[in-house]
Enzyme design. Structure first.
Site, PDB file in Angstrom:
ATOM      1  N   CYS A 178      -1.088   5.291  10.416  1.00 31.21           N
ATOM      2  CA  CYS A 178       0.171   4.623  10.766  1.00 31.21           C
ATOM      3  C   CYS A 178      -0.090   3.251  11.356  1.00 31.21           C
ATOM      4  CB  CYS A 178       0.906   5.400  11.845  1.00 31.21           C
ATOM      5  SG  CYS A 178       1.468   6.962  11.302  1.00 31.21           S
TER       6      CYS A 178
ATOM      7  N   CYS B 138       7.184  -5.617  15.231  1.00 35.25           N
ATOM      8  CA  CYS B 138       6.842  -4.792  16.404  1.00 35.25           C
ATOM      9  C   CYS B 138       5.431  -5.159  16.850  1.00 35.25           C
ATOM     10  CB  CYS B 138       6.908  -3.307  16.056  1.00 35.25           C
ATOM     11  SG  CYS B 138       8.552  -2.806  15.545  1.00 35.25           S
TER      12      CYS B 138
ATOM     13  N   GLU C 202       0.814  -1.211   0.000  1.00 30.28           N
ATOM     14  CA  GLU C 202       0.000   0.000   0.000  1.00 30.28           C
ATOM     15  C   GLU C 202       0.849   1.263   0.000  1.00 30.28           C
ATOM     16  OE1 GLU C 202      -3.890  -1.748   2.321  1.00 30.28           O
ATOM     17  OE2 GLU C 202      -2.274  -0.968   3.525  1.00 30.28           O
TER      18      GLU C 202
ATOM     19  N   CYS D  23       6.862  -7.258   6.992  1.00 31.98           N
ATOM     20  CA  CYS D  23       8.036  -6.757   7.715  1.00 31.98           C
ATOM     21  C   CYS D  23       8.493  -7.841   8.664  1.00 31.98           C
ATOM     22  CB  CYS D  23       7.694  -5.489   8.491  1.00 31.98           C
ATOM     23  SG  CYS D  23       9.135  -4.785   9.338  1.00 31.98           S
TER      24      CYS D  23
ATOM     25  N   CYS E  33       2.178  -3.158  15.555  1.00 30.14           N
ATOM     26  CA  CYS E  33       2.103  -2.805  14.142  1.00 30.14           C
ATOM     27  C   CYS E  33       1.402  -3.888  13.316  1.00 30.14           C
ATOM     28  CB  CYS E  33       3.515  -2.569  13.614  1.00 30.14           C
ATOM     29  SG  CYS E  33       3.581  -2.312  11.842  1.00 30.14           S
TER      30      CYS E  33
ATOM     31  N   CYS F  11       3.175   8.386   1.515  1.00 30.56           N
ATOM     32  CA  CYS F  11       3.744   7.398   2.434  1.00 30.56           C
ATOM     33  C   CYS F  11       3.981   6.124   1.614  1.00 30.56           C
ATOM     34  CB  CYS F  11       2.736   7.175   3.564  1.00 30.56           C
ATOM     35  SG  CYS F  11       3.252   5.933   4.739  1.00 30.56           S
TER      36      CYS F  11
END
Ligand code: SAH
Ligand code: SF4
Length: 387
Positions: A355, A123, A99, A119, A126, A112
């Protein structure tokens, strides 16, 4: 159909920064100014059809058609938020989709950009991290997000010739950009190139969860603005929130930040801090943070600004956002200590574009997903009354 060997030799020119394109053109017997013309057609005009590159000789256009393509990303879907934010989902093959998010403001247009499908850092707070990791994006897939967004928006917003839709890029989409360093750097160079998107170094931001050695390399190869996702004032807590802290603890991270500032285009580092209710948001933790960045905890002092990000919840995180008054009280402690602190406005929440909500579609080729969907262990916060 083309024979396989021929097809494999076709280069996607979105993969080449100007230096590489110049070398590639030289191998075709073409001078540098031809590479510059070609680069400008692709990135400044958004042209992908060599036949329409009118100031290139027919012989060169024929050579290009045989040896190269401009292969953009495949758009899967678009969602537009009531606040003007637009999120695009791109297919990158093999069941993966990433995205990019456009965030318009009165004085700027920010894109962004994602750097990986998924990933591997994992974390806890996230959505991308919870999905696991599939693969690194190529340079063409990284810069292709900007290529698409800039040229699409110019038409959609009916911008005048020479007007730009995107003034800022933040590498804050899916993925850890510094874990995809070799593809990232040429993409950044294309963003900065005056013959490309011509963005200033101050307006291109790499956000990292703390890849210490790669921060040092970026300062040498392509110093742009740096944001570091801090999220905790102590190693004990950061180890739990951002797993790579166990490898690169805070004193190393802050040392890398202070070195980075020697070549950075800005004279501060932006620290991002995701506000998690009862986890990292107490007054005592704010004071610890002040002590940390002002050099009272063994790490060097780092001139910085803080960007407090209200946690955007997603299913399975097991965490919640700090109440608004807590965020403001936390911000005040930092501000009273002389640290410029902003609370990030959440944009595009209605389309899950805020975010940490970017999740695309990722084939988890790691065990991250399994690890993170275990029941969440309540993370011990410092006692809120502690000095
Ligand atoms: N991997 C890089 C860049 C992508 S994440 C990094 O971690 O810095 C961009 C920012 O969003 C980071 O500061 C990240 O910590 C933050 N973030 C991640 N998940 C979030 C969530 N659920 N709510 C709010 N911010 C989040
Ligand atoms: Fe990866 Fe950044 Fe999400 Fe951490 S916050 S899992 S580093 S994308």
């Amino acid at each position: 159909m083309q024979p396989v060997s021929e097809a494999a030799a076709v280069v996607n020119l979105l993969d080449l920064d100007l230096e590489s394109l110049t070398a590639w053109c030289a191998a075709l017997g073409e001078k540098r100014f031809r590479a510059v013309q070609l680069f400008r057609w692709i990135h400044q005009k958004g042209e992908g059809d060599f036949g329409r590159m009118s100031n290139l000789a027919k012989s060169l256009r024929d050579k290009l058609a045989a040896a190269a393509v401009v292969r953009p990303l495949t758009l899967l879907s678009e969602q537009a938020s009531a606040d003007g934010t637009i999120k695009w989902l791109f297919d990158v093959g093999a069941g993966d989709a990433v995205e990019a998010v456009f965030i318009p403001e009165s004085d700027r247009g920010t894109l962004c950009v994602s750097s990986q499908a998924g990933c591997a850092v994992g974390c806890r707070f996230c959505a991308t991290g919870h999905q696991g990791f599939s693969r690194n994006l190529s340079t063409a897939e990284i810069v292709g997000q900007l290529w698409f967004a800039e040229h699409h928006l110019r038409q959609r917003l009916k911008l005048a010739a020479g007007e730009r839709a995107i003034s800022n890029v933040v590498m804050m989409g899916m993925g850890e950009p510094l874990q995809n360093y070799h593809a990232l750097v040429p993409a950044l160079r294309m963003m900065l190139d005056d013959h490309g998107y011509g963005l200033s170094r101050r307006r291109v931001t790499v956000s990292t969860s703390g890849m210490v050695r790669m921060i040092e390399r970026l300062s040498l190869d392509c110093p742009v603005a740096l944001a570091v996702s801090l999220h905790a004032p102590t190693d004990a807590l950061r180890d739990q929130l951002v797993p790579l802290n166990r490898k690169h603890p805070l004193d190393q991270l802050l040392l890398a930040c202070s070195h980075y500032l020697e070549s950075a285009p800005r004279d501060f580092i932006t620290f991002e801090y995701c506000m998690l209710d009862g986890v990292n948001d107490s007054d005592a933790q704010a004071r610890e943070l002040v002590a940390l960045v002002s050099g009272q905890r063994g790490a060097p002092r780092v001139p910085c600004k803080f960007n407090l990000i209200p946690f955007n919840p997603f299913p399975a995180s097991g965490l919640s956002c700090s109440p608004r008054e807590r965020v403001l009280a936390f911000a005040k402690i930092l501000q009273d200590a002389g640290i410029v602190t902003t609370v990030r406005k959440t944009r595009g929440e209605d389309i899950a574009a805020a975010c940490g909500q970017l999740a695309g579609e990722v084939q988890d080729r790691t065990r991250v997903q399994t690890r993170l969907t275990r029941p969440v262990i309540r993370i011990e916060a410092l006692p809120s009354g502690a000095p």
